[in-house]
Design an enzyme around this catalytic site. Structure first.
Site, PDB file in Angstrom:
ATOM      1  N   VAL A  12       0.825  -1.211   0.000  1.00  0.00           N
ATOM      2  CA  VAL A  12       0.000   0.000   0.000  1.00  0.00           C
ATOM      3  C   VAL A  12       0.858   1.260   0.000  1.00  0.00           C
ATOM      4  CG1 VAL A  12      -1.633   1.339   1.386  1.00  0.00           C
ATOM      5  CG2 VAL A  12      -2.000  -1.106   1.041  1.00  0.00           C
ATOM      6  N   LYS A  36      14.695  -3.134   2.215  1.00  0.00           N
ATOM      7  CA  LYS A  36      13.713  -2.622   1.243  1.00  0.00           C
ATOM      8  C   LYS A  36      14.160  -1.268   0.695  1.00  0.00           C
ATOM      9  CE  LYS A  36       9.579  -4.893   2.974  1.00  0.00           C
ATOM     10  NZ  LYS A  36       8.147  -4.835   3.175  1.00  0.00           N
ATOM     11  N   THR A 122      -5.546  -0.356   7.289  1.00  0.00           N
ATOM     12  CA  THR A 122      -6.872  -0.719   7.804  1.00  0.00           C
ATOM     13  C   THR A 122      -6.772  -0.936   9.301  1.00  0.00           C
ATOM     14  OG1 THR A 122      -7.259  -1.812   5.713  1.00  0.00           O
ATOM     15  CG2 THR A 122      -8.804  -2.309   7.497  1.00  0.00           C
ATOM     16  N   PHE A 153      -8.233   1.502  -0.869  1.00  0.00           N
ATOM     17  CA  PHE A 153      -9.100   0.541  -1.573  1.00  0.00           C
ATOM     18  C   PHE A 153      -8.343   0.004  -2.785  1.00  0.00           C
ATOM     19  CE2 PHE A 153     -12.022   3.545   0.540  1.00  0.00           C
ATOM     20  CZ  PHE A 153     -12.763   2.660   1.307  1.00  0.00           C
ATOM     21  N   ARG A 155      -6.563  -2.828  -4.912  1.00  0.00           N
ATOM     22  CA  ARG A 155      -6.427  -4.277  -5.125  1.00  0.00           C
ATOM     23  C   ARG A 155      -5.016  -4.570  -5.605  1.00  0.00           C
ATOM     24  NH1 ARG A 155     -10.823  -4.794  -9.516  1.00  0.00           N
ATOM     25  NH2 ARG A 155      -9.942  -2.723  -9.778  1.00  0.00           N
ATOM     26  N   LYS A 205     -14.342   1.273   5.603  1.00  0.00           N
ATOM     27  CA  LYS A 205     -13.339   0.356   5.056  1.00  0.00           C
ATOM     28  C   LYS A 205     -13.667  -1.095   5.410  1.00  0.00           C
ATOM     29  CE  LYS A 205      -9.961  -1.621   3.275  1.00  0.00           C
ATOM     30  NZ  LYS A 205      -8.561  -1.499   3.195  1.00  0.00           N
ATOM     31  N   LEU A 251     -18.143 -11.917  -8.147  1.00  0.00           N
ATOM     32  CA  LEU A 251     -19.062 -13.059  -8.173  1.00  0.00           C
ATOM     33  C   LEU A 251     -18.383 -14.260  -8.828  1.00  0.00           C
ATOM     34  CD1 LEU A 251     -22.558 -11.507  -9.065  1.00  0.00           C
ATOM     35  CD2 LEU A 251     -21.788 -12.413  -6.872  1.00  0.00           C
ATOM     36  N   CYS A 261      -5.897  -8.871   3.067  1.00  0.00           N
ATOM     37  CA  CYS A 261      -6.977  -8.000   3.535  1.00  0.00           C
ATOM     38  C   CYS A 261      -8.253  -8.728   3.928  1.00  0.00           C
ATOM     39  CB  CYS A 261      -7.274  -6.949   2.481  1.00  0.00           C
ATOM     40  SG  CYS A 261      -5.965  -5.712   2.421  1.00  0.00           S
ATOM     41  N   ARG A 329       0.396 -13.904   1.352  1.00  0.00           N
ATOM     42  CA  ARG A 329      -0.260 -13.846   2.647  1.00  0.00           C
ATOM     43  C   ARG A 329      -1.644 -14.499   2.551  1.00  0.00           C
ATOM     44  NH1 ARG A 329       0.797  -7.631   4.177  1.00  0.00           N
ATOM     45  NH2 ARG A 329       0.784  -7.461   1.912  1.00  0.00           N
TER      46      ARG A 329
HETATM   47  C1  UDX Z   1      -1.402  -2.574   4.108  1.00  0.00           C
HETATM   48  C2  UDX Z   1      -2.051  -2.033   5.377  1.00  0.00           C
HETATM   49  O1  UDX Z   1      -1.123  -1.745   6.311  1.00  0.00           O
HETATM   50  C3  UDX Z   1      -3.050  -2.931   5.883  1.00  0.00           C
HETATM   51  O2  UDX Z   1      -3.682  -2.393   6.985  1.00  0.00           O
HETATM   52  C4  UDX Z   1      -4.021  -3.092   4.798  1.00  0.00           C
HETATM   53  O3  UDX Z   1      -5.159  -3.738   5.236  1.00  0.00           O
HETATM   54  C5  UDX Z   1      -3.342  -3.855   3.699  1.00  0.00           C
HETATM   55  O4  UDX Z   1      -2.340  -3.148   3.234  1.00  0.00           O
HETATM   56  P1  UDX Z   1       0.647  -3.752   3.207  1.00  0.00           P
HETATM   57  O5  UDX Z   1       1.130  -2.506   2.557  1.00  0.00           O
HETATM   58  O6  UDX Z   1       0.114  -4.827   2.355  1.00  0.00           O
HETATM   59  O7  UDX Z   1      -0.419  -3.419   4.330  1.00  0.00           O
HETATM   60  O8  UDX Z   1       1.709  -4.322   4.237  1.00  0.00           O
HETATM   61  P2  UDX Z   1       3.229  -4.629   4.035  1.00  0.00           P
HETATM   62  O9  UDX Z   1       3.495  -4.965   2.624  1.00  0.00           O
HETATM   63  O10 UDX Z   1       3.565  -5.577   5.136  1.00  0.00           O
HETATM   64  O11 UDX Z   1       3.915  -3.223   4.320  1.00  0.00           O
HETATM   65  C6  UDX Z   1       4.067  -2.618   5.550  1.00  0.00           C
HETATM   66  C7  UDX Z   1       5.426  -1.943   5.568  1.00  0.00           C
HETATM   67  O12 UDX Z   1       5.554  -1.142   6.724  1.00  0.00           O
HETATM   68  C8  UDX Z   1       6.591  -2.926   5.586  1.00  0.00           C
HETATM   69  O13 UDX Z   1       7.478  -2.628   4.535  1.00  0.00           O
HETATM   70  C9  UDX Z   1       7.252  -2.705   6.936  1.00  0.00           C
HETATM   71  O14 UDX Z   1       8.652  -2.907   6.926  1.00  0.00           O
HETATM   72  C10 UDX Z   1       6.882  -1.269   7.212  1.00  0.00           C
HETATM   73  N1  UDX Z   1       6.931  -0.861   8.620  1.00  0.00           N
HETATM   74  C11 UDX Z   1       6.395  -1.654   9.563  1.00  0.00           C
HETATM   75  C12 UDX Z   1       7.492   0.348   8.974  1.00  0.00           C
HETATM   76  O15 UDX Z   1       8.023   1.064   8.147  1.00  0.00           O
HETATM   77  N2  UDX Z   1       7.462   0.739  10.277  1.00  0.00           N
HETATM   78  C13 UDX Z   1       6.999  -0.043  11.259  1.00  0.00           C
HETATM   79  O16 UDX Z   1       7.005   0.338  12.423  1.00  0.00           O
HETATM   80  C14 UDX Z   1       6.443  -1.281  10.882  1.00  0.00           C
HETATM   81  C1  UDX Z   2      -8.735  -6.122  -1.383  1.00  0.00           C
HETATM   82  C2  UDX Z   2      -9.792  -5.051  -1.689  1.00  0.00           C
HETATM   83  O1  UDX Z   2     -10.505  -5.407  -2.878  1.00  0.00           O
HETATM   84  C3  UDX Z   2      -9.143  -3.682  -1.846  1.00  0.00           C
HETATM   85  O2  UDX Z   2     -10.146  -2.684  -2.000  1.00  0.00           O
HETATM   86  C4  UDX Z   2      -8.267  -3.340  -0.631  1.00  0.00           C
HETATM   87  O3  UDX Z   2      -9.045  -3.070   0.501  1.00  0.00           O
HETATM   88  C5  UDX Z   2      -7.287  -4.466  -0.356  1.00  0.00           C
HETATM   89  O4  UDX Z   2      -7.992  -5.718  -0.257  1.00  0.00           O
HETATM   90  P1  UDX Z   2      -6.949  -7.554  -2.719  1.00  0.00           P
HETATM   91  O5  UDX Z   2      -7.037  -8.457  -1.540  1.00  0.00           O
HETATM   92  O6  UDX Z   2      -5.624  -7.045  -3.126  1.00  0.00           O
HETATM   93  O7  UDX Z   2      -7.881  -6.262  -2.506  1.00  0.00           O
HETATM   94  O8  UDX Z   2      -7.583  -8.281  -4.011  1.00  0.00           O
HETATM   95  P2  UDX Z   2      -9.083  -8.610  -4.464  1.00  0.00           P
HETATM   96  O9  UDX Z   2      -9.140  -8.405  -5.913  1.00  0.00           O
HETATM   97  O10 UDX Z   2     -10.084  -7.927  -3.637  1.00  0.00           O
HETATM   98  O11 UDX Z   2      -9.166 -10.196  -4.218  1.00  0.00           O
HETATM   99  C6  UDX Z   2      -9.164 -10.752  -2.913  1.00  0.00           C
HETATM  100  C7  UDX Z   2      -9.340 -12.255  -2.964  1.00  0.00           C
HETATM  101  O12 UDX Z   2     -10.651 -12.602  -3.387  1.00  0.00           O
HETATM  102  C8  UDX Z   2      -8.395 -12.973  -3.948  1.00  0.00           C
HETATM  103  O13 UDX Z   2      -7.932 -14.166  -3.332  1.00  0.00           O
HETATM  104  C9  UDX Z   2      -9.272 -13.298  -5.125  1.00  0.00           C
HETATM  105  O14 UDX Z   2      -8.831 -14.441  -5.828  1.00  0.00           O
HETATM  106  C10 UDX Z   2     -10.601 -13.560  -4.432  1.00  0.00           C
HETATM  107  N1  UDX Z   2     -11.773 -13.337  -5.298  1.00  0.00           N
HETATM  108  C11 UDX Z   2     -12.024 -12.098  -5.816  1.00  0.00           C
HETATM  109  C12 UDX Z   2     -12.662 -14.382  -5.549  1.00  0.00           C
HETATM  110  O15 UDX Z   2     -12.472 -15.515  -5.080  1.00  0.00           O
HETATM  111  N2  UDX Z   2     -13.765 -14.131  -6.326  1.00  0.00           N
HETATM  112  C13 UDX Z   2     -14.035 -12.914  -6.844  1.00  0.00           C
HETATM  113  O16 UDX Z   2     -15.058 -12.784  -7.534  1.00  0.00           O
HETATM  114  C14 UDX Z   2     -13.140 -11.853  -6.582  1.00  0.00           C
END
Ligand code: UDX
Ligand code: UDX
Length: 441
Positions: A12, A36, A122, A153, A155, A205, A251, A261, A329
């Protein structure tokens, strides 16, 4: 041009930083993970996200985007600080806020001018107020700040597109001026902006993700009934989706949702409800249905290969939780591989981009060099992730190399009639394969 700080360069944070820079702002992104930031300094992305490398490079070259491991450097000139650290599930399913706490504490300690702190991660309802309390209590001397919730939001796999073309921007704050300033940042995106209070924004959210997860579990339940009655859930979904009140997205029936997420957000919302004395029955059903999908893969394999899977070789086509990402994840592949191993099967797999991550999270899994190696010598292949490159495979070649021509299609990407014509024992999900249909009455 605004000055923006982004804390956390994960899926994100990095997309948020790159896209705000691309909109003409000056962005300094930081992460506590030195490796990173080192990679980013070399132009190497720590995650796979289509299009990200180009956007990061363009903005680094233009001097609008830079990276650091220092909190002080990141917020030195910033007006806005986006908190984008991870919020994984804690032991009881509640969101683990330790990284948000760390970020808030450090911001408080190093800030030397007024800031707008924006929660993008989130976080449970009430976290915005909690962050404000932390910052206030940890500041060496009082400096003005506001907390705004601006949930993501995005994906994975289409995160840049989602950032640049949002359906809406949600902003929550008790400070209307701060919310307006953050709204200005989002004006170039030309999407409706919902301004509300902090807790309502945080709830929007969770409710959004829980609703999308519900749609998926709903269609999966319909898939089970379709399967028993001989109807095709793909066509049912298409027919339903044309109704604007329902909508055609989310769907797709199959092995259900995974990722960073939906699983954790549904669980966290359920946890919040229970903690307030509620009984979130729909959320319970959504989670139970989703978890049963992964077990159904094994049940379908047993149906086709016999109850005893000992010594059977099973190939997994796709390992990431969805296409166009390397994110593992809560990937269904992990559960399926472990259920199959427990049943005595020999499991191997392939993914176009998630092989490195797989080596870390499933070191025991045998990895194939391409999709055809997944089929070669296998008693069955399970399509786990619907990558485009799996849609047009040479199935005649694939079948000829298999020990038994069995395919379980976890994402319903193949045509059942064609697969059967080619001689595969094929099972999708909800595609009317129950054989004799028994209708009541
Ligand atoms: C995000 C949101 O945080 C989560 O709430 C949302 O629901 C999904 O997306 P994401 O970006 O996927 O998470 O997480 P991740 O790829 O684990 O990235 C978090 C980053 O924050 C990591 O690179 C980690 O090293 C960094 N981090 C963590 C900091 O820089 N400071 C900290 O104290 C902890
Ligand atoms: C989700 C949210 O969509 C996005 O708004 C943000 O809050 C982060 O979380 P993400 O998890 O990256 O995004 O992907 P998404 O496209 O939502 O798919 C989530 C999971 O649902 C995947 O495992 C996908 O394969 C599954 N999926 C999706 C289904 O099984 N059926 C569907 O019709 C759509």
């Amino acid at each position: 041009m605004k000055d923006i700080a982004v804390i956390g360069v994960g899926y994100v944070g990095l997309v948020t930083a790159a896209c705000f820079a691309d909109l003409g702002n000056r962005v300094v992104a930081m992460d506590v993970a030195e490796e990173k930031i080192d990679k980013l300094h070399q132009g190497i992305m720590p995650i796979y996200e289509p299009g990200l490398t180009e956007v990061v490079k363009r903005n680094v070259d233009a001097g609008r985007l830079s990276f650091t491991t220092s909190h002080a450097d990141t917020i030195k000139n910033a007006r806005f600080v986006f908190i984008c650290v991870g919020t994984p599930s804690g032991v009881d399913g509640e969101a683990d806020l330790q990284y948000v706490r760390q970020a808030a504490e450090t911001i408080a300690q190093v800030m030397d001018h007024p800031l707008i702190i924006i929660n993008k991660s989130t976080v449970p309802v009430g976290t915005g107020d909690w962050v404000a309390d932390i910052v206030r209590s940890k500041q060496p001397r009082p400096i003005d700040f506001s907390v705004v919730s601006c949930p993501e939001f995005l994906r994975e796999g289409s995160a840049l597109l989602d950032f640049m073309n949002p359906d809406r921007t949600v902003l929550g704050s008790l400070d209307r001026d701060a919310a307006d300033e953050v709204a200005q940042l989002h004006l170039p995106l030309r999407a409706p902006i919902v301004v509300t209070d902090l807790r309502t924004a945080e709830m929007i959210k969770y409710a959004s993700n829980a609703f999308l997860a519900t749609k998926i579990s709903f269609i999966n339940e319909i898939a089970n009934i379709c399967e028993a009655l001989g109807a095709d859930v793909k066509e049912v979904a298409a027919g339903m989706g044309l109704d604007k009140r329902i909508g055609k997205m989310f769907l797709d029936a199959g092995i259900g949702y995974g990722g960073s997420c939906f699983p954790k957000d549904v669980l966290a919302l359920h946890h919040m409800g229970i903690a307030q004395g509620q009984k979130p029955q729909i959320l319970e059903a959504v989670m139970a249905i989703n978890s049963s999908r992964r077990h159904q893969v094994v049940a379908k394999l047993r149906e086709l290969l016999g109850d005893d899977l000992t010594g059977k070789t099973i190939g997994l086509l796709g390992l990431a939780f969805k296409p166009n990402t390397d994110d593992m994840r809560d990937a269904p592949s992990i559960t399926i591989a472990s259920l199959l191993s427990e049943a005595g099967a020999v499991v191997k797999g392939y993914d176009p981009v998630a092989m490195d991550v797989t080596r870390q999270v499933m070191p025991q899994l045998a990895l194939c060099k391409d999709p055809y190696e997944v089929f070669a010598g296998s008693d069955a292949v399970v399509l786990v992730t619907d990558w485009n490159e799996f849609k047009q495979l040479d199935m005649i070649r694939a079948k000829a190399s298999m020990r038994q021509a069995v395919v379980v299609d976890g994402r319903n990407i193949y045509d059942p009639a064609m697969m059967q014509e080619m001689g595969f024992a094929y099972r999708g999900f909800g595609r009317g394969y129950s054989g004799d249909v028994k209708l009541d009455g």
